[in-house]
Design an enzyme around this catalytic site. Structure first.
Site, short mmCIF file in Angstrom:
data_model
loop_
_atom_site.label_atom_id
_atom_site.label_comp_id
_atom_site.label_asym_id
_atom_site.label_seq_id
_atom_site.Cartn_x
_atom_site.Cartn_y
_atom_site.Cartn_z
N GLU A 45 -104.46 23.73 30.48
CA GLU A 45 -105.24 24.95 30.24
C GLU A 45 -105.49 25.56 31.61
O GLU A 45 -106.27 25.04 32.40
CB GLU A 45 -106.56 24.62 29.52
CG GLU A 45 -107.24 25.86 28.95
CD GLU A 45 -108.33 26.40 29.85
OE1 GLU A 45 -108.03 27.39 30.57
OE2 GLU A 45 -109.44 25.88 29.86
N CYS A 89 -112.41 30.67 32.81
CA CYS A 89 -110.98 30.98 32.64
C CYS A 89 -110.78 32.02 31.55
O CYS A 89 -109.95 32.92 31.69
CB CYS A 89 -110.21 29.71 32.28
SG CYS A 89 -110.11 28.50 33.62
#
Length: 465
Positions: free
Chosen positions: A236, A270
């Site tokens: 990720e 993020c």
């Protein structure tokens, strides 16, 4: 979200609110790292033999232990990386609730699934892979760890955590909390490892798989190491998520969500909204209201509950963000509010809004990991989708529209792992989380996140009828 360098001898925790060193942590020796791996390998043989119901009860215990240590954990995160205390407490509660959710729903996900193939029965069995290495970032010191470790542990894997060097106090506190909850000794452990030792662990036959959250640059290295060792990996990575506001949107609601979606956790998320793509007919109204809301944000000492924005986690990251902002300004963007570091004590960067941002500018092309929003005007809804997809990233996207049916049609065109219609990006154990393109591969959360680290074994039975 960089990892420790092999030349360093210590990991250092620095309070970004005042620059004071909290603690230093000597890196483990290679023998210590390999010893931890061996302990986890042996523990997995015992842990996997427990009934799923027993492992689920341990998750409930962990959830309660997190609550019992909740204020200690929240204060630790706030000191180490500057998370505003109210948001730190929210992270604690969310992590505890995650344990409860998987304890309740996870056993059914791991249940044998029978089927018939012609006149023969076959079943799918969900077996653990073994020892999983989790390489985690600093921005959500508890949640990032738990959202991966909890389903992995329930499935019968064991977990070795390599946390970011600036939040090692949080890492050791997490280890203390989990190991007070009935886990088999060694089922969850922490290593304070250098890059070289991480590479050695990935290559070691006792390790089954790797989960990594962090930068694209580091993700490429981790993915290559795992691939060379033929190990499963889930990555990720970064994101430059678009927040699309169409002409028929509820502008006030979009502004409210935009402020939360961009500035929570000091903009260090993020999956935060970073590129605000607004249809031209409402661009001025949205921008004026957005700037007013950003200007009203309270910034300061993160231990004070009234402050929504605190310091950035590391001084080098603030410098990097400012370089990106100044480059974007030189390229022709307009600063509407903020645009520079705060002078004085602490690692603060002003909540910033940049307007007139075009696709050739730094703030559009790169991930801006801090409290900076970039506004781009779209000629139409379709143009907004084109701008949203004009990125090397593909983590999440937000789309505000008064016509949800049309919004769903547009959502199908977005190149990302998650789309949020009339709501800002979030993660929840009931649904998957992850990205495409340079935002990584694989999924976390829900049953899909659990199955990433299972051996889905097919067992054929020679039965007729």
């Amino acid at each position: 979200m960089t990892q420790a360098t092999p030349m360093a001898s210590q990991a250092k925790s620095i309070n970004p609110a005042n620059g004071e060193t909290i603690a230093t942590y000597t890196f483990d020796s290679n023998a210590q790292v390999i010893g931890t791996l061996e302990q986890s390998f042996q523990a997995q043989r015992e842990w996997r033999e427990l009934a799923v119901s027993e492992r689920a009860q341990t998750l409930r215990n962990i959830g309660q232990a997190i609550r019992d240590h909740g204020e200690e954990m929240a204060q630790m995160m706030t000191r180490e990386m500057g998370k505003p205390i109210a948001q730190a407490r929210g992270e604690v509660a969310k992590s505890a609730n995650l344990c409860d959710w998987y304890a309740e729903h996870g056993p059914a996900m791991l249940a044998t699934k029978p089927t018939m193939v012609e006149n023969r029965q076959a079943v799918l069995e969900y077996r653990p892979l073994g020892v999983i290495l989790g390489i985690m970032p600093w921005n959500f010191p508890l949640w990032q760890v738990m959202r991966g470790a909890v389903p992995m542990l329930l499935a019968g894997n064991t977990y070795v955590l390599k946390h970011a060097p600036n939040v090692m106090g949080s890492a050791y506190l997490i280890e203390k909390i989990l190991n007070s909850s009935g886990l088999v000794k060694g089922a969850f452990s922490v290593v304070n490892a250098t890059n070289d030792d991480v590479a050695a662990v990935i290559a070691d036959d006792r390790l089954a798989a790797v989960a990594f959250t962090g930068s694209v640059r580091a993700g490429k290295v981790i993915g290559a190491l795992a691939g060379a060792a033929l190990k499963k990996s889930v990555l990720e990575l970064g994101g430059s998520d678009p927040f699309i506001v169409l002409a028929d949107a509820d502008i006030d609601e979009a502004v409210r969500a935009a402020v939360i979606g961009r500035y929570q956790n000091n903009g260090q998320v993020c999956a935060a909204a970073k590129r605000f793509i607004v249809e031209s007919s409402i661009a001025q109204e949205f921008t004026e209201k957005f700037v007013a809301a950003v200007t009203a944000l309270k910034m300061g000492e993160p231990t004070q509950e009234e402050n929504y924005v605190g310091p950035m986690a590391r001084f080098d990251l603030r410098d990097e963000l400012d370089q990106q902002v100044q480059a974007t300004i030189k390229q022709g963007a307009t600063v509407l509010v903020g645009g520079k570091p705060l002078q004085g004590e602490g690692n603060y960067y002003e909540p910033t809004v940049l307007a007139n941002v075009t696709p050739d500018m730094t703030a559009f092309r790169e991930e801006m990991f801090g409290p900076v929003a970039a506004i781009t005007v779209a000629k139409s809804a379709q143009h907004a989708i084109e701008l949203a997809n004009d990125s090397e990233f593909g983590l999440c996207a937000t789309l505000y529209s008064g016509n949800e049916v049309y919004a769903e049609e547009l959502a199908a065109q977005l190149e990302c792992g998650g789309v949020f219609i009339n709501g800002f990006c979030a993660s929840d154990p009931r649904v998957t989380f992850g990205g495409v393109k340079k935002s990584g591969y694989g999924r976390e959360l829900s049953e899909h996140g659990m199955y990433e680290f299972c051996n889905v074994q097919t067992v054929w039975k020679n039965r007729k009828g």
